[in-house]
Motif scaffolding. Structure first.
Motif, PDB file in Angstrom:
ATOM      1  N   GLU A 162      43.575  49.419  38.856  1.00  0.00           N
ATOM      2  CA  GLU A 162      42.560  48.551  38.270  1.00  0.00           C
ATOM      3  C   GLU A 162      41.675  49.369  37.337  1.00  0.00           C
ATOM      4  O   GLU A 162      41.461  50.565  37.543  1.00  0.00           O
ATOM      5  N   ALA A 163      41.137  48.712  36.316  1.00  0.00           N
ATOM      6  CA  ALA A 163      40.372  49.414  35.284  1.00  0.00           C
ATOM      7  C   ALA A 163      39.215  50.216  35.874  1.00  0.00           C
ATOM      8  O   ALA A 163      39.003  51.385  35.520  1.00  0.00           O
ATOM      9  N   HIS A 188      47.203  48.417  34.043  1.00  0.00           N
ATOM     10  CA  HIS A 188      46.273  47.818  35.010  1.00  0.00           C
ATOM     11  C   HIS A 188      46.926  46.746  35.879  1.00  0.00           C
ATOM     12  O   HIS A 188      46.306  46.267  36.818  1.00  0.00           O
TER      13      HIS A 188
END
Length: 473
Positions: A162-163, A188
């Motif tokens: 995830e970012a 992502h």
């Protein structure tokens, strides 16, 4: 070499290459030390030509001394950070190493009646080897940092997660370490087009994948991980930062299955095996030497309370909470356990938490105070050590009803190692500090910092604490 030291081969360099290199360099200097000493002898007014070569005079002693060098350096933490620790820290570690060696030299010269001129060469050996090790550290540190900033040595890597996990996790890594890499792709979502992932890997000559998000990310990004695995690309799972810093990560293979092991206790090692052997040898020696005290204790207990037994046996929590019967010389009247709640209600408790301590406990008879003050009441626990239920050094075993009343589940981690006769709390606080959380913190400190040398230090620190009755009540 610099990039590999920082990444895939880091464990090899830390555990094998650097110690071997230091051993060789120390050996070379030790061999030529007589010539070095003769060269500088006029400066100090020393007599030339009298210095012996330890390799020729006593090859076995020389070999043992050299072999102990990397062991001592590892103990003081010289290999922990890949020779990238600050220069001040490296100097402190080498100073600690020199101190240990100076003490060993003092013992050797005292018992061997070493002539003065031989003491001089031993001193030159110590100073020279320490300087050689420091120069080797500076050279390796300079090489690693220089190569980490050189574009031609950077490796192409891709990141997955995830970012927010990537941003937080990647930026948390040391800058000098990140400088070894070129991030050529970031993914992502595990559902990203496999062709796109493959295209980045192929065009950018990717050498490693870093997956952020903890162990769960292994499942979430399985397609990307599989693509890397089948092509021989290293896959690195970055654990979440919320995991305890005391955790150590390992890999275990059982049959055809592989398991990631997160451990917060000391690993099985030769040091651990030697600890088990040493526990029993020390317990047996103390048992033999203290045998007259057993007779004194038995007579004193029978005269103080003739109706009861000499020994007191109680159910205690051992390794991982396993119940065993701990032995002590009885210091209380026979109805002591039945009167526990009554005494608590009337006199209170000097300890907070589930442990009960009371300085003038009315259940203790007069001779019982004496054997508690002198710690003679603890001697029968040597039998527990010989049976393998306890160690010389370790968190004190608590009664089962006290461990069942722990207010926090985290307190049970003190049960993850074998209990012992003495530990930090017995030496530094004992009954002088009634804070239960303080006791647990010291026990966890012992678990996190465990080494055989720590056990030896705590054992010798216990001797004056017992002799002067520190905190004993």
């Amino acid at each position: 070499m610099g990039v590999e030291i920082m990444t895939r081969g880091s464990k090899f360099y830390r555990q094998s290459f650097y110690p071997l290199l230091d051993l060789i360099l120390a050996g070379i200097f030790a061999y030529f030390s007589p010539y070095v000493t003769n060269w500088i002898a006029p400066v100090f007014g020393w007599k030339e030509g009298a210095f012996f070569n330890l390799f020729l005079a006593s090859p076995f002693l020389a070999g043992a001394a050299l072999m102990s060098i990397p062991v001592t350096l590892r103990h003081v933490g010289f290999y922990r950070k890949q020779n990238l620790q600050r220069i001040g820290n490296a100097l402190r570690q080498l100073l600690a190493f020199a101190t240990y060696y100076l003490c060993a030299m003092g013992v050797y010269t005292a018992f061997s009646e070493t002539p003065f001129y031989n003491s001089q060469i031993l001193l030159i050996n110590l100073i020279g080897i320490t300087l050689v090790l420091f120069l080797r550290y500076l050279l390796v540190r300079f090489t690693i940092l220089r190569r980490s900033n050189a574009e031609q040595y950077r490796r192409q890597v891709i990141l997955a997660g995830e970012a927010t996990s990537i941003q937080k996790g990647w930026n948390a890594l040391p800058e000098h370490w990140r400088n070894n890499f070129h991030v050529v792709g970031t993914f992502h979502d595990a559902s990203d087009n496999e062709q796109e992932v493959q295209q980045v890997i192929k065009q950018q000559n990717v050498t490693a994948l870093y997956v952020f998000g903890g162990l769960a990310a292994h499942h979430d990004f399985a397609p990307i991980i599989e693509q890397c695995e089948v092509q021989g690309i290293d896959v690195n799972l970055v654990l979440r930062d919320r995991l305890s810093s005391s955790l150590r990560v390992g890999l275990n293979e059982v049959g055809d299955s592989r398991m990631v092991v997160l451990s917060s206790t000391p690993e099985v090692s030769w040091s651990m095996i030697f600890k088990e052997i040493l526990d029993r040898l020390i317990a047996l020696c103390i048992l033999v030497c203290s045998s007259p005290l057993w007779l004194v204790a038995a007579i004193g207990i029978k005269l103080s309370d003739p109706q009861g037994p000499v020994f007191f046996r109680q159910r205690r929590s051992g390794l991982y909470g396993r119940v065993f019967h701990m032995w002590k010389f009885r210091s209380m009247y026979v109805d002591a356990e039945a009167r526990l709640e009554e005494v608590k209600a009337k006199y209170g408790n000097e300890m907070n938490g589930p442990i009960f301590k009371l300085t003038n406990d009315p259940r203790i008879f007069k001779f019982g105070h004496f054997i508690r003050k002198t710690s003679i009441d603890e001697l029968p626990q040597l039998l527990n050590i010989l049976c393998g239920d306890m160690s010389i050094v370790g968190p004190r075993p608590l009664p089962v009803y006290e461990t069942e009343a722990f207010p926090k589940i985290e307190h049970r981690r003190r049960l993850s190692v074998k209990p012992g006769l003495t530990c930090f709390w017995q030496i530094e606080d004992r009954s002088d500090n009634g804070d239960f959380d303080n006791m647990v913190a010291k026990d966890l400190r012992y678990i996190d910092e465990w080494s055989l040398w720590l056990d030896i230090k705590l054992f010798f620190r216990t001797i004056p604490a017992v002799l002067f009755g520190k905190g004993a009540k």
